[in-house]
Design an enzyme around this catalytic site. Structure first.
Site, PDB file in Angstrom:
ATOM      1  N   VAL A 104      11.343  51.893  14.899  1.00 40.55           N
ATOM      2  CA  VAL A 104      10.611  52.680  13.915  1.00 40.55           C
ATOM      3  C   VAL A 104      11.558  52.920  12.751  1.00 40.55           C
ATOM      4  O   VAL A 104      12.747  53.207  12.949  1.00 40.55           O
ATOM      5  CB  VAL A 104      10.144  54.025  14.495  1.00 40.55           C
ATOM      6  CG1 VAL A 104       9.367  54.825  13.452  1.00 40.55           C
ATOM      7  CG2 VAL A 104       9.311  53.807  15.749  1.00 40.55           C
ATOM      8  N   CYS A 105      11.036  52.773  11.539  1.00 38.57           N
ATOM      9  CA  CYS A 105      11.787  53.088  10.327  1.00 38.57           C
ATOM     10  C   CYS A 105      13.075  52.242  10.287  1.00 38.57           C
ATOM     11  O   CYS A 105      13.034  51.036  10.512  1.00 38.57           O
ATOM     12  CB  CYS A 105      12.047  54.594  10.288  1.00 38.57           C
ATOM     13  SG  CYS A 105      12.629  55.261   8.727  1.00 38.57           S
ATOM     14  N   THR A 106      14.196  52.864  10.021  1.00 35.94           N
ATOM     15  CA  THR A 106      15.445  52.124   9.870  1.00 35.94           C
ATOM     16  C   THR A 106      16.068  51.691  11.193  1.00 35.94           C
ATOM     17  O   THR A 106      17.138  51.086  11.200  1.00 35.94           O
ATOM     18  CB  THR A 106      16.470  52.936   9.046  1.00 35.94           C
ATOM     19  OG1 THR A 106      16.646  54.217   9.663  1.00 35.94           O
ATOM     20  CG2 THR A 106      15.987  53.108   7.616  1.00 35.94           C
ATOM     21  N   THR A 124      10.464  47.882   7.709  1.00 43.08           N
ATOM     22  CA  THR A 124      11.276  49.088   7.831  1.00 43.08           C
ATOM     23  C   THR A 124      10.769  50.111   6.831  1.00 43.08           C
ATOM     24  O   THR A 124       9.769  49.896   6.147  1.00 43.08           O
ATOM     25  CB  THR A 124      12.779  48.765   7.612  1.00 43.08           C
ATOM     26  OG1 THR A 124      13.566  49.890   8.038  1.00 43.08           O
ATOM     27  CG2 THR A 124      13.085  48.434   6.164  1.00 43.08           C
ATOM     28  N   ALA A 156       8.327  48.844  13.011  1.00 41.61           N
ATOM     29  CA  ALA A 156       7.377  49.688  12.295  1.00 41.61           C
ATOM     30  C   ALA A 156       8.039  50.228  11.038  1.00 41.61           C
ATOM     31  O   ALA A 156       9.267  50.394  10.979  1.00 41.61           O
ATOM     32  CB  ALA A 156       6.909  50.844  13.174  1.00 41.61           C
TER      33      ALA A 156
END
Length: 194
Positions: A104-106, A124, A156
């Site tokens: 998720v994200c970074t 990202t 994600a």
């Protein structure tokens, strides 16, 4: 099915807590599906997340054992994680053991630094899409995707996209109907007021 949600210092709270909510709701509301969801960190004791929330992990990496899925959050702590050879080797080992890896994200930056996104599509957080492309070899960066499922690795976009990705995992690992039931149970109907 055993799912681990990774925790580390300065992990973004919703990056892990959003997927945790979805996956733990699945496990608890549908025990017949035989799903276990746990958290894991590098040490016993509290982990302090990006906004100050302190969390006690269920396991350390040494006590975790085998897992089928690993959810790896983002947050400012990933800058340290992507430069840690122990973390990168751990992710490579899990990948080699055919653990489904989801970021998720970074968190995807850490996957890229481990070489897990080379030549693959990924996403990202919008603010670091260029960095994602720089960390891997031929990463096909998808800046507008909420999540990208490339088989054994799922990435994600930022924060709330992790909830969408986790619902996708429920659909993929069980069924669309089960994912709909979980979504309804947690009353996830995003309609931002602004």
């Amino acid at each position: 099915m055993r799912i681990a949600v990774a925790l580390f210092e300065d992990a973004e709270e919703l990056d892990w807590a959003g997927p945790w909510e979805v996956l733990a709701a699945w496990a608890r509301q549908f025990p017949e599906d035989d799903v276990e969801v746990v958290t894991v960190a590098s040490h016993d004791g509290p982990v302090t997340c990006a906004k100050g929330l302190r969390v006690l992990p269920d396991h350390t990496w040494e006590t975790l054992g085998a897992v089928d899925v690993l959810v790896y959050p983002g947050g400012v702590g990933t800058r340290r994680e992507l430069a840690d050879p122990v973390v990168l080797d751990r992710l490579r080992t899990l990948h080699a053991e055919e653990t489904l890896l989801a970021s998720v994200c970074t968190g995807s930056l850490v996957f890229a630094a481990a070489g897990l996104l080379d030549g693959r599509p990924a996403t990202t957080w919008w603010g670091l899409v260029e960095r994602l492309g720089e960390l891997g070899d031929g990463v096909d960066v998808r800046p507008d995707a909420r999540f990208v499922d490339d088989g054994d690795v799922v990435t994600a976009a930022g924060v709330s996209a992790g909830i969408d990705m986790a619902l996708h995992l429920v659909a993929r690992l069980h069924s669309v109907e089960r994912a709909r039931e979980v979504r309804r149970y947690i009353q996830y109907d995003p309609e931002p007021p602004v």
